[in-house]
Design a protein around this motif. Structure first.
Motif, short mmCIF file in Angstrom:
data_model
loop_
_atom_site.label_atom_id
_atom_site.label_comp_id
_atom_site.label_asym_id
_atom_site.label_seq_id
_atom_site.Cartn_x
_atom_site.Cartn_y
_atom_site.Cartn_z
N ALA A 1 0.84 -1.20 0.00
CA ALA A 1 0.00 0.00 0.00
C ALA A 1 0.88 1.24 0.00
N VAL A 2 0.36 2.29 -0.62
CA VAL A 2 1.03 3.58 -0.63
C VAL A 2 0.01 4.65 -0.28
N ALA A 3 0.45 5.63 0.48
CA ALA A 3 -0.38 6.80 0.77
C ALA A 3 0.46 8.05 0.55
N ILE A 4 -0.16 9.09 0.02
CA ILE A 4 0.55 10.36 -0.15
C ILE A 4 -0.31 11.50 0.40
N GLU A 5 0.37 12.55 0.77
CA GLU A 5 -0.30 13.81 1.14
C GLU A 5 0.22 14.90 0.20
N ILE A 6 -0.69 15.48 -0.56
CA ILE A 6 -0.33 16.60 -1.44
C ILE A 6 -1.04 17.85 -0.91
N ASN A 7 -0.26 18.92 -0.75
CA ASN A 7 -0.77 20.12 -0.10
C ASN A 7 -0.91 21.30 -1.05
N CYS A 8 -1.90 22.14 -0.75
CA CYS A 8 -2.08 23.42 -1.43
C CYS A 8 -2.51 24.42 -0.36
N GLU A 9 -2.80 25.65 -0.78
CA GLU A 9 -3.09 26.69 0.20
C GLU A 9 -4.58 26.80 0.55
N THR A 10 -5.46 26.42 -0.38
CA THR A 10 -6.90 26.61 -0.15
C THR A 10 -7.69 25.34 -0.44
N ASP A 11 -8.79 25.18 0.26
CA ASP A 11 -9.68 24.05 0.03
C ASP A 11 -10.30 24.12 -1.36
N PHE A 12 -10.46 25.34 -1.89
CA PHE A 12 -11.02 25.53 -3.23
C PHE A 12 -10.18 24.79 -4.27
N VAL A 13 -8.87 24.90 -4.17
CA VAL A 13 -7.98 24.21 -5.11
C VAL A 13 -8.04 22.70 -4.88
N ALA A 14 -8.08 22.27 -3.62
CA ALA A 14 -8.11 20.83 -3.31
C ALA A 14 -9.35 20.16 -3.91
N ARG A 15 -10.44 20.91 -4.06
CA ARG A 15 -11.67 20.33 -4.61
C ARG A 15 -11.70 20.36 -6.14
N ASN A 16 -10.71 21.00 -6.76
CA ASN A 16 -10.67 21.11 -8.21
C ASN A 16 -10.40 19.75 -8.85
N GLU A 17 -11.16 19.41 -9.89
CA GLU A 17 -11.04 18.09 -10.51
C GLU A 17 -9.66 17.88 -11.13
N GLN B 1 -7.21 17.09 -8.38
CA GLN B 1 -7.44 15.74 -7.88
C GLN B 1 -6.92 14.69 -8.85
N ALA B 2 -7.10 14.94 -10.15
CA ALA B 2 -6.61 13.99 -11.15
C ALA B 2 -5.08 13.94 -11.15
N GLN B 3 -4.45 15.09 -11.02
CA GLN B 3 -2.98 15.12 -10.94
C GLN B 3 -2.50 14.38 -9.71
N ALA B 4 -3.16 14.63 -8.58
CA ALA B 4 -2.78 13.97 -7.33
C ALA B 4 -2.88 12.45 -7.47
N GLN B 5 -3.94 11.99 -8.15
CA GLN B 5 -4.12 10.55 -8.36
C GLN B 5 -2.99 9.98 -9.21
N SER B 6 -2.56 10.74 -10.23
CA SER B 6 -1.47 10.26 -11.08
C SER B 6 -0.16 10.18 -10.30
N PHE B 7 0.04 11.10 -9.35
CA PHE B 7 1.24 11.06 -8.51
C PHE B 7 1.19 9.85 -7.57
N LEU B 8 0.00 9.56 -7.04
CA LEU B 8 -0.18 8.38 -6.19
C LEU B 8 0.14 7.11 -6.97
N ASP B 9 -0.37 7.03 -8.20
CA ASP B 9 -0.12 5.85 -9.04
C ASP B 9 1.37 5.68 -9.29
N ALA B 10 2.06 6.81 -9.52
CA ALA B 10 3.51 6.75 -9.75
C ALA B 10 4.24 6.26 -8.50
N ALA B 11 3.83 6.73 -7.34
CA ALA B 11 4.44 6.30 -6.09
C ALA B 11 4.22 4.80 -5.87
N TYR B 12 3.04 4.33 -6.22
CA TYR B 12 2.69 2.92 -6.05
C TYR B 12 3.55 2.04 -6.97
#
Length: 277
Positions: free
Chosen positions: A72-88, A91-102
């Protein structure tokens, strides 16, 4: 020179940058696409440099577990605002980084930044995201678990809190194991067993307990014995296997696992968005 809407769109599709930024980049480079891409990358670095000292406490915690529950792999990706974190797109970029880590089985953020996604390093992707979004963006946590037992993940609603729990054997009842992962999320234990608790912390808890009892008028010998009782309560509050099960305060986590023929927890990692590991 005149910059066409089609050229602006083409550059936007290539880089993901904003329309106005793409138009400016083409104007500054006389319509040279390669130079425009470089222009936008440099702009991203300038933005990153300006935002470097800002706090990035929002973002996402994501996890991925193999089909056999051995990795299993877990990552934490940070930004400054919740507005950005909810952006699709974010989220898609974050998922691709998780897949790369895995896939690469990376164990820390520095190693993950060097991995490539779609022909570019993740470090370059982050730089471009900073240039496009205008916020500080970073990957602060990467956790890799490989086990001969079973690893179970739990991501709390909103992706602000995640847990990877490793069990010392094959888990037949995943619901029971996930209950324990949820316990880690809710009760934030400091260790799996009391043997893992730092001895200096134990000594400190004993000293505090004794001082409290002496201040209450208890003789030193009685305070010494009573402090051991307070220490037991400390373990019950802070050690996972000794904690009371949140769904049934009449039993401990260890008893809950034993009653359901589930292997004991071997280790866990709890990732709270915006908190240091």
């Amino acid at each position: 020179m005149s910059i066409s809407a089609a050229d602006v769109k083409k550059l936007r599709d290539m880089t993901g940058a904003g329309m106005m930024d793409c138009k400016k980049a083409l104007a500054e480079t006389n319509g040279d696409f390669d130079a425009a891409v470089e222009f936008l990358r440099k702009k991203g670095q300038k933005v990153a440099d300006k935002r470097a000292d800002r706090d990035a406490k929002e973002g996402l915690v994501l996890s991925k577990v193999s089909d056999d529950a051995k990795k299993a792999v877990a990552i934490e990706i940070n930004c400054e605002t919740d507005f950005v974190a909810r952006n699709e797109d974010f989220q898609a970029q974050a998922q691709s980084f998780l897949d790369a880590a895995y896939e690469a089985e990376t164990e820390n953020p520095e190693a993950l930044l060097a991995q490539e996604v779609d022909g570019k390093t993740i470090a370059d992707h982050l730089q471009e995201m900073v240039g496009k979004i205008g916020e500080k963006i970073e990957i602060s946590t990467v956790v890799l678990v490989k086990t001969e037992g079973t690893v179970i993940d739990y991501i709390h609603a909103g992706n602000q809190l995640g847990v990877l729990a490793e069990f010392d054997g094959v888990v037949e009842n995943e619901d029971v194991a996930r209950d324990v992962a949820m316990q880690v999320a809710a009760m934030n234990p400091i260790a799996t067993t009391r043997d893992e608790v730092d001895s200096s912390l134990v000594e400190k808890e004993l000293e505090i307990a004794k001082e409290q009892l002496i201040n209450e008028g208890k003789p030193a010998e009685i305070a010494e014995k009573a402090a051991q009782g307070k220490l037991r309560r400390f373990y019950e509050e802070r050690v996972l296997l000794e904690q009371k099960f949140v769904k049934d305060n009449g039993i401990s986590i260890k008893q809950y696992l034993e009653q359901n023929n589930t292997p004991l927890v071997k280790s866990f990692r709890r990732i709270q968005l915006g908190e240091e590991a």
